[in-house]
Design a protein around this motif. Structure first.
Motif, PDB file in Angstrom:
ATOM      1  N   ALA A  89       0.987  -1.253  -0.065  1.00 50.54           N
ATOM      2  CA  ALA A  89       0.062   0.110   0.023  1.00 50.54           C
ATOM      3  C   ALA A  89       0.786   1.174  -0.121  1.00 50.54           C
ATOM      4  N   PRO A  90       0.623   2.185  -0.916  1.00 45.08           N
ATOM      5  CA  PRO A  90       1.536   3.371  -1.001  1.00 45.08           C
ATOM      6  C   PRO A  90       1.242   4.263   0.085  1.00 45.08           C
ATOM      7  N   LEU A  91       2.194   5.090   0.429  1.00 46.76           N
ATOM      8  CA  LEU A  91       1.844   5.843   1.562  1.00 46.76           C
ATOM      9  C   LEU A  91       0.912   7.183   1.163  1.00 46.76           C
ATOM     10  N   ARG A  92       1.296   7.756   0.077  1.00 49.24           N
ATOM     11  CA  ARG A  92       0.691   8.832  -0.406  1.00 49.24           C
ATOM     12  C   ARG A  92       0.069   8.634  -1.713  1.00 49.24           C
ATOM     13  N   PRO A  93      -0.770   9.425  -2.250  1.00 51.53           N
ATOM     14  CA  PRO A  93      -1.267   9.288  -3.543  1.00 51.53           C
ATOM     15  C   PRO A  93      -0.476   9.615  -4.575  1.00 51.53           C
TER      16      PRO A  93
ATOM     17  N   ALA B 259      21.815   1.334   5.870  1.00 48.20           N
ATOM     18  CA  ALA B 259      20.623   0.594   5.771  1.00 48.20           C
ATOM     19  C   ALA B 259      19.560   1.231   6.598  1.00 48.20           C
ATOM     20  N   ARG B 260      20.176   1.828   8.010  1.00 44.41           N
ATOM     21  CA  ARG B 260      19.274   2.396   8.731  1.00 44.41           C
ATOM     22  C   ARG B 260      18.409   3.772   8.212  1.00 44.41           C
ATOM     23  N   ALA B 261      19.449   4.429   7.414  1.00 42.91           N
ATOM     24  CA  ALA B 261      18.945   5.610   6.905  1.00 42.91           C
ATOM     25  C   ALA B 261      17.913   5.297   5.705  1.00 42.91           C
ATOM     26  N   LEU B 262      18.139   4.043   5.046  1.00 44.55           N
ATOM     27  CA  LEU B 262      17.240   3.585   3.786  1.00 44.55           C
ATOM     28  C   LEU B 262      15.850   3.303   4.455  1.00 44.55           C
TER      29      LEU B 262
ATOM     30  N   TYR C 238       8.881   7.767   2.334  1.00 46.72           N
ATOM     31  CA  TYR C 238       8.278   7.917   1.064  1.00 46.72           C
ATOM     32  C   TYR C 238       7.490   6.998   0.414  1.00 46.72           C
ATOM     33  N   THR C 239       7.694   5.515   0.830  1.00 44.10           N
ATOM     34  CA  THR C 239       7.083   4.490   0.185  1.00 44.10           C
ATOM     35  C   THR C 239       5.869   3.646   0.920  1.00 44.10           C
ATOM     36  N   GLY C 240       6.157   3.693   2.365  1.00 45.27           N
ATOM     37  CA  GLY C 240       5.266   2.973   3.358  1.00 45.27           C
ATOM     38  C   GLY C 240       5.688   1.614   3.233  1.00 45.27           C
ATOM     39  N   ASP C 241       7.165   1.532   3.349  1.00 44.86           N
ATOM     40  CA  ASP C 241       7.884   0.276   3.608  1.00 44.86           C
ATOM     41  C   ASP C 241       7.882  -0.819   2.267  1.00 44.86           C
ATOM     42  N   SER C 242       8.259  -0.367   1.377  1.00 43.92           N
ATOM     43  CA  SER C 242       8.520  -1.202   0.137  1.00 43.92           C
ATOM     44  C   SER C 242       9.930  -1.053  -0.372  1.00 43.92           C
ATOM     45  N   LEU C 243      10.648  -2.182  -0.414  1.00 47.87           N
ATOM     46  CA  LEU C 243      11.980  -2.401  -1.008  1.00 47.87           C
ATOM     47  C   LEU C 243      12.389  -3.664  -1.436  1.00 47.87           C
ATOM     48  N   ARG C 244      13.065  -3.565  -2.600  1.00 45.81           N
ATOM     49  CA  ARG C 244      13.373  -4.846  -3.039  1.00 45.81           C
ATOM     50  C   ARG C 244      14.818  -5.127  -3.537  1.00 45.81           C
ATOM     51  N   CYS C 245      15.537  -6.277  -3.123  1.00 49.56           N
ATOM     52  CA  CYS C 245      16.982  -6.582  -3.683  1.00 49.56           C
ATOM     53  C   CYS C 245      16.808  -6.702  -5.150  1.00 49.56           C
TER      54      CYS C 245
ATOM     55  N   VAL D  17      15.645  -1.666  -4.947  1.00 46.59           N
ATOM     56  CA  VAL D  17      14.428  -0.738  -5.687  1.00 46.59           C
ATOM     57  C   VAL D  17      13.396  -0.467  -4.563  1.00 46.59           C
ATOM     58  N   MET D  18      13.168   0.961  -4.728  1.00 40.47           N
ATOM     59  CA  MET D  18      12.181   1.560  -3.537  1.00 40.47           C
ATOM     60  C   MET D  18      11.029   1.701  -4.645  1.00 40.47           C
ATOM     61  N   ARG D  19       9.743   1.045  -4.259  1.00 41.16           N
ATOM     62  CA  ARG D  19       8.790   1.071  -5.015  1.00 41.16           C
ATOM     63  C   ARG D  19       7.634   2.216  -4.425  1.00 41.16           C
ATOM     64  N   TRP D  20       6.754   2.606  -5.285  1.00 42.80           N
ATOM     65  CA  TRP D  20       5.749   3.548  -4.825  1.00 42.80           C
ATOM     66  C   TRP D  20       6.023   4.772  -4.263  1.00 42.80           C
ATOM     67  N   VAL D  21       7.060   5.426  -4.999  1.00 44.80           N
ATOM     68  CA  VAL D  21       7.735   6.709  -4.582  1.00 44.80           C
ATOM     69  C   VAL D  21       6.445   7.563  -5.498  1.00 44.80           C
ATOM     70  N   PRO D  22       5.832   8.624  -4.795  1.00 44.95           N
ATOM     71  CA  PRO D  22       5.145   9.383  -5.733  1.00 44.95           C
ATOM     72  C   PRO D  22       6.251  10.482  -6.441  1.00 44.95           C
ATOM     73  N   ASN D  23       5.925  10.575  -7.799  1.00 45.60           N
ATOM     74  CA  ASN D  23       6.763  11.377  -8.645  1.00 45.60           C
ATOM     75  C   ASN D  23       6.842  12.836  -8.130  1.00 45.60           C
ATOM     76  N   GLY D  24       6.235  13.333  -7.479  1.00 44.08           N
ATOM     77  CA  GLY D  24       6.235  14.609  -6.737  1.00 44.08           C
ATOM     78  C   GLY D  24       7.480  14.491  -5.881  1.00 44.08           C
ATOM     79  N   ASP D  25       7.615  13.592  -5.135  1.00 40.84           N
ATOM     80  CA  ASP D  25       8.616  13.270  -4.125  1.00 40.84           C
ATOM     81  C   ASP D  25       9.942  12.826  -4.815  1.00 40.84           C
ATOM     82  N   LEU D  26       9.926  12.731  -6.086  1.00 38.60           N
ATOM     83  CA  LEU D  26      11.452  12.138  -6.610  1.00 38.60           C
ATOM     84  C   LEU D  26      12.641  13.010  -6.242  1.00 38.60           C
ATOM     85  N   PRO D  27      12.407  14.482  -6.414  1.00 35.01           N
ATOM     86  CA  PRO D  27      13.825  15.272  -6.083  1.00 35.01           C
ATOM     87  C   PRO D  27      14.131  15.144  -4.787  1.00 35.01           C
ATOM     88  N   ALA D  28      12.994  15.219  -3.765  1.00 33.51           N
ATOM     89  CA  ALA D  28      13.590  15.229  -2.190  1.00 33.51           C
ATOM     90  C   ALA D  28      13.964  13.940  -2.083  1.00 33.51           C
ATOM     91  N   LEU D  29      13.751  12.715  -2.663  1.00 35.70           N
ATOM     92  CA  LEU D  29      14.168  11.655  -2.164  1.00 35.70           C
ATOM     93  C   LEU D  29      15.458  11.466  -2.975  1.00 35.70           C
TER      94      LEU D  29
END
Lengths: 196, 755
Positions: free
Chosen positions: B336-340, B385-388, B395-402, B409-421
């Motif tokens: 489930a994404p964190l934000r729209p 790893a802790r910072a990630l 940003y994602t509500g808990d989603s990462l894949r090796c 890969v961090m999934r479900w990043v709202p495009n508007g957050d990309l510069p900040a991420l």
């Protein structure tokens, strides 16, 4: 201290050599059995920013030319076969200081590397026995104050610098203006080079 | 403050799933038994491998210092943890991360483990695992407990077992997928984990899932079992299924997988995989390790015969509700994404745009991006790893894949957050771009830590990446999309066969000295699920590999026709032409003139292959029955320990469990569908070993078998300490008798009894 896995980080004040330069030094130290403990291998992690740098792997201890938190230094890390609780702090600091002095004297690094003695970090690599918390800091403060004050020759400033998820880490600093001992003086106060 | 006597076992007792906690206790007991000399080293080796506890270079107690081999005097003396493997020597801990999916909390725990038991580094492998190096075996039970508390098991991470099930890291958010393969990979992972039918393999067994045919991400083509999602429509209904491939593999003899079924219905995925495992266990090679992977069996039998045997086996399987239970909740693995979702802010700078181009993939879901975090050599630190973990929560509500190319890969990043991420990633040293490009090089551990490594694949990769990055804008656009992969030996852990430019470590004699080299393999395909393998061109001295890369890339850029791929280009110009431009690089000056060629990248010692050891990839061949009998032995030991603690009920239960386990180990061979029910085990044991008198002792006749029947009738209980004591003694005698029976019957135990 009750925890066995103590770490000491001595910060570099001068460093005009690359991390890569430590690799042949440590390989040679293994070849000639430079340290009085079993050393096994050298692992370069210089490709990782703010990481463990160059790892000199041993059986009982590891030594890192560490770049953690963006500050270069020598990190000593006890892994196993620690001495008796009353000796652990002294033993860890002695090994760190000894290796720092040997690095400063290493021909390929001489003049390019200097370690500070007016500031160091003590870290405990064991969250079960000593979590990073103000309570744990307060419980150990007197022991640390006494030990470092005695060894460094003056009352030291201690502060807990780790967040709860990190390893228990205490910054040890001499007060501004206090004379800092040389590595050689420090080693003498600690009982001389480690023997085993 | 914690008490010094407190243990992780106590601390985490309420957080670990019971089954995982028990498995780890069992492993800890096995460690104790090995130290007491009560488990034979070969059996212990396979036991620890199946828990992910792997060997490392120099664990034979020898290390070459460039002049001579020196002994590493570990304090353990003669104690070993496997053949030629010193107990105290540091090893590698492989941690299975099914389909590479990690939560923030799991990442934090991995960071803690890397600090406390390893060297602060988390290493992502080409099988989406996390590996920790320089770990002492005696730290592994606590390490496993801390993983178990966050739902991770290391079971069957190594050894002759089903390895980590991999899947496309974009599954569920990909634009080209037929459907999300994640719940299927999840179901198959846990269905086969510890399954009886996967305990008697002659080698490892690898499974991969892909959501589509054309991309590279799932790499189904070079797996023992590859499942590619597909659908078909029947009577207006869309049905899900898989194009199922079998018998693929890399290694020294790479083999393309063959199509087993063009449309395997989703409901048949688990039973078909189970049947394949049974056929592999029964007919796969056990003696010659070099021929023991499934690919050799499929080749030997032919696909049609293999398929016939699998389908025949499928019909014999005992129905299992797990085959289809998971289909009723395919959303169990949804994120489930964190934000729209939101649009990318306009006015981004050139640096951000360059990063976005290589490291952000638009998701199928409008307004979201999947962000690749480029890891140098697959490594990141505990602090990172802790910072990630914090960034995942932010940003994602808990989603990462090796990923299989050693990134995250961090999934479900709202495009508007990309510069900040991006800015946050840069702040922790993880904002590097170039994901999937020529500078993003994959490498196995090679001589850094692997016993089989011949050349330093990691240091070569690091150097190549550095030199290519230094070229900056001079690096031609056509070259940027090429893939480079390096393996330290022919075993292909760096997946060099499916790279545009692949390298595998070899050594050559020059003037009586060994010189590190890399065999150059060109034109493999990463796309199409690792669609085809490259051609070997010739061995190049390690120190000349960067020059060779620049020459080949330069030639490609100059001669490329239109949008021609490197794979097509290589097929067009042929091996001979490529070889011609690197020919002269194969000659090196004598040692006396330039000794630098006689050392490898990153290692100043004069090169030798003297440090190579016996690899553990192949594990040890330990038949199911022997593993079972060893497990029974261990249960008797545990029963004795409980008795010493006056735990009468616990001791009796363990003693009964030991007898059942020994009986089951023998009987399973006669009835592959044998389950775990005690009544069934006893009944089947009676049929196959008591009624036939096969279990009868030469002097005591049926006596020991009767211990089992009596204990079973009494429900494995004891009324007093004396009774429990007697039961433990009887269990020991029964287990001894089972060993005797196995010794008498030997290989015939593995031969079906004729009616």
């Amino acid at each position: 201290m009750q925890a066995e896995k103590l770490q000491i980080k001595l910060f570099a004040t001068t460093h005009t050599v690359s991390l890569e330069a430590f690799v042949p030094v440590f390989h040679e130290w293994i070849r000639v059995n430079k340290l009085p403990e079993l050393m096994i291998d050298v692992a370069p992690y210089d490709h990782v920013p703010h990481g463990p740098g160059i790892l000199f792997v041993g059986h009982g201890s590891d030594y890192f030319i560490d770049e953690g938190k963006g500050r270069l230094g020598l990190l000593y890390s006890r892994k196993r076969e620690a001495p008796a609780p009353g000796e652990r702090l002294r033993d860890s600091l002695r090994r760190a200081v000894y290796v720092a002095s040997q690095l400063e004297a290493e021909p390929s690094l001489a003049g390019h590397l200097k370690f500070a003695t007016n500031e160091l970090l003590l870290r405990v690599n064991d969250r079960l026995r000593l979590p990073s918390s103000p309570a744990a800091f307060e419980a150990n403060k007197a022991e640390l104050q006494a030990f470092f004050g005695d060894v460094l020759g003056t009352a030291v400033e201690l502060s807990l610098v780790s967040e709860p998820r990190e390893l228990f880490t205490v910054s040890v600093k001499l007060p501004p203006g206090a004379p800092s001992p040389s590595l050689a003086e420090l080693l003498t106060r600690l009982g001389g080079p480690p023997t085993a | 403050m914690s008490s010094p006597s407190q243990t992780w076992k106590d601390q985490l007792s309420t957080q670990m799933p019971e089954a995982l906690a028990r498995e780890i206790d069992v492993f800890e007991t096995q460690i104790t038994l090995r130290k007491q000399g009560k488990i034979e080293e070969k059996l212990f080796a396979e036991t620890r491998l199946r828990r992910g506890v792997y060997g490392q270079r120099y664990d034979n107690g020898q290390r070459h210092d460039g002049e001579k081999s020196q002994e590493l005097n570990f304090p353990c003396g003669a104690l070993t943890k496997g053949p030629i493997t010193v107990w105290d020597a540091p090893g590698m801990m492989r941690i299975k991360i099914p389909y590479g999916k990690l939560s923030a909390r799991q990442l934090e725990v991995l960071a803690e483990l890397a600090e406390e038991y390893s060297d602060q580094i988390l290493h992502v492998t080409t099988r989406q695992d996390i590996q920790l190096h320089f770990v002492h075996i005696e730290d592994t039970p606590d390490l496993m407990r801390r993983l178990a508390a966050v739902g991770i098991t290391t079971r069957e991470a190594c050894g002759n077992s089903v390895r980590n099930v991999t899947a496309c890291p974009y599954a569920g958010v990909c634009n080209t997928q037929s459907f999300d393969v994640t719940p299927y990979a999840n179901a198959l992972t846990y269905f086969l984990l510890g399954h009886d039918d996967c305990q008697d393999f002659g080698r490892k067994f690898k499974i991969a899932f892909s959501g589509c045919e054309g991309e590279s991400c799932g790499l189904a083509n070079f797996h023992d079992l590859g499942a590619v999602a597909t659908t078909r429509t029947e009577n207006g209904t869309t049905l899900r299924g898989f194009r199922l491939f079998v018998g693929g593999g890399l290694g020294s003899v790479p083999q393309n997988a063959q199509l087993f079924d063009a449309f395997l219905p989703e409901s048949e995925l688990l039973p078909t995989a189970q049947a394949i495992c049974r056929v592999f266990a029964r007919l796969g090679e056990k003696q010659n390790r070099a021929k023991a992977r499934l690919k050799f069996l499929v080749k030997k039998l032919g696909l049609e015969e293999f398929k016939r045997l699998v389908l025949e086996e499928r019909d014999k399987l005992r129905p299992d509700e797990r085959w289809t239970a998971f289909l009723s909740d395919l959303h169990v693995t949804d994120e489930a994404p964190l934000r729209p979702g939101s649009p990318v802010p306009s006015g981004a700078d050139a640096s951000f745009s360059a990063w976005q181009r290589t490291n952000v993939r638009p998701q199928a879901q409008e307004g979201y991006g999947a962000v690749t975090i480029t890891l140098p050599l697959g490594d990141f630190t505990s602090d990172q790893a802790r910072a990630l973990a914090d960034l995942m929560r932010k940003y994602t509500g808990d989603s990462l894949r090796c990923t299989a190319d050693q990134n995250l890969v961090m999934r479900w990043v709202p495009n508007g957050d990309l510069p900040a991420l991006r800015a946050d990633l840069q702040a922790i040293g993880l904002g590097t771009g170039g994901a999937g490009t020529i500078t993003d090089i994959c490498s196995c551990p090679g001589t850094d830590t692997c016993k089989l490594g011949i050349s330093s694949s990691r240091s070569l990769s690091s150097e190549l990446s550095r030199q290519l990055k230094e070229m900056g804008d001079e690096l031609p656009e056509a070259a940027r999309g090429l893939h480079i992969k390096a393996s330290g030996c022919f075993n292909s852990c760096g997946q060099h066969h499916v790279a545009d430019l692949g390298f595998l470590g070899v050594s050559r004699n020059v003037g009586g000295r060994r010189v590190p080299h890399f065999q150059l393999v060109v034109g493999g395909q990463w796309e199409n699920n690792g669609g085809s393998y490259g051609m070997a061109i010739g061995a190049i001295p390690s120190k000349r590999v960067p020059d060779a890369v620049k020459r080949i890339v330069g030639k490609f850029v100059n001669e490329r026709q239109g949008e021609e791929t490197f794979h097509t280009y290589i097929n067009r110009v042929g091996k001979k032409e490529i070889r011609a431009i690197v020919d002269e690089l194969q000659v090196i000056p004598p040692f006396e003139v330039d000794p630098s060629f006689y050392s490898d990248w990153g290692d100043p010692r004069v090169y030798t292959i003297g440090d190579m050891g016996v690899g553990e990839c192949a594990g040890e061949i330990v038949p199911f029955v022997e593993m079972g009998l060893a497990g029974a032995e261990r249960e008797v030991f545990e029963a004795q320990e409980l008795l010493e603690k006056n735990d009468v009920a616990g001791a009796a239960k363990r003693a009964y469990g030991a007898m059942l386990q020994a009986a089951r180990a023998l009987t399973k061979d006669r009835n592959q569908n044998l389950g775990d029910d005690p009544a069934e085990i006893v009944a089947e044991f009676k049929t196959h070993f008591f009624d036939t008198k096969l279990f009868f002792d030469q002097f005591a006749g049926p006596k020991f078998a009767n211990f089992l029947f009596k204990t079973h009738d009494e429900g494995g209980k004891a009324e007093s300490k004396e009774a429990a004591h007697q039961l433990v003694d009887e269990a020991q005698l029964f287990v001894d008798a089972a060993h005797q029976c196995y010794a008498r019957l030997g290989s015939s135990l593995s031969t079906p009894v004729q009616a």
